[in-house]
Design a protein around this motif. Structure first.
Motif, PDB file in Angstrom:
ATOM      1  N   GLU A  67      36.675  38.108  39.933  1.00 42.75           N
ATOM      2  CA  GLU A  67      38.074  38.126  40.375  1.00 42.75           C
ATOM      3  C   GLU A  67      39.042  38.804  39.421  1.00 42.75           C
ATOM      4  OE1 GLU A  67      39.410  34.230  41.548  1.00 42.75           O
ATOM      5  OE2 GLU A  67      37.469  33.778  42.471  1.00 42.75           O
ATOM      6  N   LEU A  68      38.618  39.028  38.193  1.00 46.39           N
ATOM      7  CA  LEU A  68      39.591  39.626  37.258  1.00 46.39           C
ATOM      8  C   LEU A  68      39.862  41.085  37.612  1.00 46.39           C
ATOM      9  CD1 LEU A  68      41.269  39.015  34.742  1.00 46.39           C
ATOM     10  CD2 LEU A  68      39.442  40.051  33.388  1.00 46.39           C
TER      11      LEU A  68
ATOM     12  N   GLU B 281      51.452  34.703  33.644  1.00 43.46           N
ATOM     13  CA  GLU B 281      51.354  34.764  35.106  1.00 43.46           C
ATOM     14  C   GLU B 281      51.637  36.166  35.643  1.00 43.46           C
ATOM     15  OE1 GLU B 281      49.698  32.488  37.445  1.00 43.46           O
ATOM     16  OE2 GLU B 281      51.004  31.110  36.322  1.00 43.46           O
TER      17      GLU B 281
ATOM     18  N   LEU C  40      48.937  38.743  34.666  1.00 47.57           N
ATOM     19  CA  LEU C  40      47.724  38.500  35.438  1.00 47.57           C
ATOM     20  C   LEU C  40      47.897  39.001  36.866  1.00 47.57           C
ATOM     21  CD1 LEU C  40      45.043  37.257  34.672  1.00 47.57           C
ATOM     22  CD2 LEU C  40      45.902  35.029  35.386  1.00 47.57           C
TER      23      LEU C  40
ATOM     24  N   PHE D  12      43.045  30.778  29.578  1.00 49.38           N
ATOM     25  CA  PHE D  12      43.303  31.955  28.748  1.00 49.38           C
ATOM     26  C   PHE D  12      44.131  31.594  27.519  1.00 49.38           C
ATOM     27  CE2 PHE D  12      42.625  34.702  32.675  1.00 49.38           C
ATOM     28  CZ  PHE D  12      41.428  35.187  32.219  1.00 49.38           C
TER      29      PHE D  12
ATOM     30  N   ILE E 296      45.476  30.300  33.743  1.00 54.87           N
ATOM     31  CA  ILE E 296      46.348  30.642  32.623  1.00 54.87           C
ATOM     32  C   ILE E 296      46.105  29.707  31.437  1.00 54.87           C
ATOM     33  CG2 ILE E 296      48.759  30.638  31.866  1.00 54.87           C
ATOM     34  CD1 ILE E 296      48.348  33.015  33.472  1.00 54.87           C
TER      35      ILE E 296
ATOM     36  N   LEU F 136      47.548  42.781  37.117  1.00 60.42           N
ATOM     37  CA  LEU F 136      46.148  43.203  37.081  1.00 60.42           C
ATOM     38  C   LEU F 136      45.500  43.037  38.460  1.00 60.42           C
ATOM     39  CD1 LEU F 136      44.443  44.314  34.786  1.00 60.42           C
ATOM     40  CD2 LEU F 136      43.509  42.038  34.441  1.00 60.42           C
ATOM     41  N   HIS F 137      45.879  41.978  39.139  1.00 60.43           N
ATOM     42  CA  HIS F 137      45.327  41.745  40.478  1.00 60.43           C
ATOM     43  C   HIS F 137      45.891  42.736  41.497  1.00 60.43           C
ATOM     44  CE1 HIS F 137      44.264  37.393  39.211  1.00 60.43           C
ATOM     45  NE2 HIS F 137      43.229  38.171  39.095  1.00 60.43           N
TER      46      HIS F 137
ATOM     47  N   LYS G 251      44.242  45.972  41.605  1.00 58.47           N
ATOM     48  CA  LYS G 251      42.889  46.038  42.161  1.00 58.47           C
ATOM     49  C   LYS G 251      42.913  46.720  43.517  1.00 58.47           C
ATOM     50  CE  LYS G 251      39.219  43.026  41.522  1.00 58.47           C
ATOM     51  NZ  LYS G 251      38.533  41.689  41.500  1.00 58.47           N
TER      52      LYS G 251
ATOM     53  N   ARG H  17      44.016  50.159  36.414  1.00 56.40           N
ATOM     54  CA  ARG H  17      43.047  49.336  35.703  1.00 56.40           C
ATOM     55  C   ARG H  17      42.005  50.190  34.984  1.00 56.40           C
ATOM     56  NH1 ARG H  17      41.864  44.049  37.966  1.00 56.40           N
ATOM     57  NH2 ARG H  17      39.670  44.583  37.797  1.00 56.40           N
TER      58      ARG H  17
ATOM     59  N   SER I 128      43.299  31.975  23.441  1.00 58.32           N
ATOM     60  CA  SER I 128      44.142  32.960  22.740  1.00 58.32           C
ATOM     61  C   SER I 128      44.425  32.572  21.302  1.00 58.32           C
ATOM     62  CB  SER I 128      45.474  33.122  23.483  1.00 58.32           C
ATOM     63  OG  SER I 128      45.269  33.689  24.756  1.00 58.32           O
TER      64      SER I 128
ATOM     65  N   LEU J 140      46.196  38.195  29.020  1.00 60.93           N
ATOM     66  CA  LEU J 140      45.886  37.521  30.283  1.00 60.93           C
ATOM     67  C   LEU J 140      46.558  36.154  30.387  1.00 60.93           C
ATOM     68  CD1 LEU J 140      42.078  38.393  30.412  1.00 60.93           C
ATOM     69  CD2 LEU J 140      43.910  39.421  31.772  1.00 60.93           C
TER      70      LEU J 140
END
Lengths: 104, 104
Positions: free
Chosen positions: A103-104, B13, B16, A7, A4, B19-20, B23, B88, A11, B10
């Motif tokens: 991993e994203l 927390e 993010l 990022f 984080i 997004l995970h 997956k 996604r 930003s 991103l």
DNA sequence: TTGACTTATCGCGAAATCTCGATATATAAT
DNA sequence: ATTATATATCGAGATTTCGCGATAAGTCAA
């Protein structure tokens, strides 16, 4: 060193630009190292003042931005005398990019 | 669609995590698609309510987070009836990851 | 049409970020 | 010791982000 924080460091337009400028220091900044003695080599480092001038923000802002990016792991610094040189932490950046890819 | 907006999306927390989770939707959410008719296929989409429950934040917050990520390009959505499904945007994410690897 | 349900939008106070000028710290030169 | 220079830190006002509850908008069922 948390994802984080990386990022967050990325930003901001100015900080992102700094990272790009430091990819080709000789292209974006005056020649460096005038104050670094021969024995020491810190290739690609640029002093805060030159980065500040390029960024066009106040000295304090640029200093804290650089510090923030270093804490995130994106930059590394080396102080010689009254000058602090910053450069990209390439292995870290590569690793981060790879992590994003997988991993994203 | 600007790089900065992606990084901002991103830089949180919860976002993010979303997004995970997306997956592997089947691993993190109840089975979806109960309200999607046979003809339409929107594989991997999860409705807002299920994402909200998992995130543990208010409905309004989750809705605007999802909208923000979609505007950034990271997610795409499909509405069927009163449900909105998010998933996604894999090609975009891959492209972004590649851009990071080469241009960051 | 009415009521129930899902999601989006609005308005808000709290917290974080942005950016600055002023000042402190560290080093170098005289 | 004093002065000059480079960088770091501090404090503050302006802006942005966070996350909420209330409400609006859209859809379905009766």
């Amino acid at each position: 060193m948390k994802t984080i924080d990386i990022f967050k460091a990325l930003s901001n337009e100015t900080r992102l630009s700094m990272l790009h400028w430091l990819k080709e220091p000789e292209k974006h900044f005056p020649a460096q190292g005038a104050h670094i003695p021969k024995g020491i080599h810190f290739v690609g480092g640029v002093c805060v003042g030159d980065i500040q001038e390029k960024a066009g923000l106040s000295q304090s802002t640029v200093s804290s931005y650089l510090n923030m990016m270093q804490k995130a792991g994106l930059l590394e610094s080396f102080r010689y005398g009254q000058w602090t040189y910053y450069r990209r932490n390439e292995p870290f950046i590569r690793e981060f990019a790879e992590q994003i890819r997988t991993e994203l």
